[in-house]
Enzyme design. Structure first.
Site, short mmCIF file in Angstrom:
data_model
loop_
_atom_site.label_atom_id
_atom_site.label_comp_id
_atom_site.label_asym_id
_atom_site.label_seq_id
_atom_site.Cartn_x
_atom_site.Cartn_y
_atom_site.Cartn_z
CB CYS A 1 -0.93 0.01 1.21
SG CYS A 1 -2.05 -1.39 1.24
CG ASP B 1 -21.71 10.70 -16.69
OD1 ASP B 1 -20.72 10.31 -16.01
OD2 ASP B 1 -22.17 10.04 -17.64
C1 BEZ Z 1 0.46 -4.69 1.76
O1 BEZ Z 1 0.05 -3.58 1.44
O2 BEZ Z 1 1.65 -5.00 1.70
C2 BEZ Z 1 -0.51 -5.75 2.20
C3 BEZ Z 1 -1.65 -5.38 2.90
C4 BEZ Z 1 -2.53 -6.38 3.32
C5 BEZ Z 1 -2.27 -7.70 3.03
C6 BEZ Z 1 -1.13 -8.04 2.30
C7 BEZ Z 1 -0.24 -7.07 1.89
#
Ligand code: BEZ
Length: 224
Positions: free
Chosen positions: A47, A140
């Site tokens: 993430c 829209d």
């Molecule tokens: C990650 O972002 O590395 C991750 C988040 C949740 C589960 C597995 C990986």
């Protein structure tokens, strides 16, 4: 997955707390295109790389009149603390503001409504996390494209920019973009356009590839 959005559905006009304060989604979008993208959890590795890349590409999305907004099942407080890590990952000042807000969905109300939860990916309490969803809305406010990846597979934000280019081109011109197309490449004339009409609509010319079927559907034209 309960809830969810299908192509053509209008974005729900939800209210939510975000890293830039409380928003109403339709007001946030205004007349722009919009990208709402969810991630499983703050302070996780994949993430961090994804939201870092999204921050780097923010000027490209802005150039295309696309408003960006992220979401996860974490609090605003966590989002703000994690933003410093994202900035550090990008080599930016930790205190810099991310160029997009992040929605606080710690109660999972939106994740359920929008069908973003992944039942196979859970936190320490056994609560499901958000999958890696991308929703792209047109001016829209209707859903034009969605992408759904599991937690273990990071997305490619260059691909998301590429599909924005295709969506914006094909929203206004009677063309479709072929495999691996990128901005500036030739495009396909859509099958519903007659040969006569195609000649008028595409003055740069239409090239039709001969096929064993004898059918004349593989028609290219330079990007209008
Ligand atoms: C990650 O972002 O590395 C991750 C988040 C949740 C589960 C597995 C990986």
């Amino acid at each position: 997955m309960p809830g969810g959005l299908l192509l053509g559905d209008e974005a729900p006009n939800f209210e939510a707390d975000t890293t830039v304060g409380r928003i109403r989604f339709h007001d946030f979008l205004g007349d722009s295109w919009g990208i709402l993208f969810s991630h499983p959890r703050d302070f996780t590795p994949v993430c961090t790389t994804e939201l870092g890349r999204a921050a780097k590409l923010a000027p490209e999305f802005a150039k295309r009149n696309v408003k960006m907004i992220a979401l996860s099942v974490d609090s605003v407080q966590d989002h703000l603390a994690w933003s410093k890590d994202i900035n550090a990952y990008n080599g930016d000042e930790p205190t810099e503001k991310l160029p997009y807000p992040i929605i606080d969905d710690h109660k999972r109300d939106l994740a359920i409504k929008l069908g973003m939860l992944d039942p196979d990916e859970q936190d320490g309490q056994g609560m499901p996390l958000t999958a890696r969803v991308v929703f792209i809305f047109g001016p829209d406010k209707k859903l034009k494209l969605s992408i759904l990846y599991p937690a273990t597979t990071g997305r490619n934000f260059d691909e998301i920019l590429r599909v924005v280019d295709s969506l914006q081109l094909t929203a206004y011109k009677k063309v479709a973009t072929p495999v691996d197309w990128k901005h500036g490449d030739s495009v396909m004339v859509v099958p519903t356009i007659s040969e006569e009409e195609a000649k008028k609509l595409f003055p740069k010319g239409v090239f039709t590839k001969e096929l064993p079927s004898g059918k004349k559907y593989l028609r290219y034209t330079p990007q209008p």
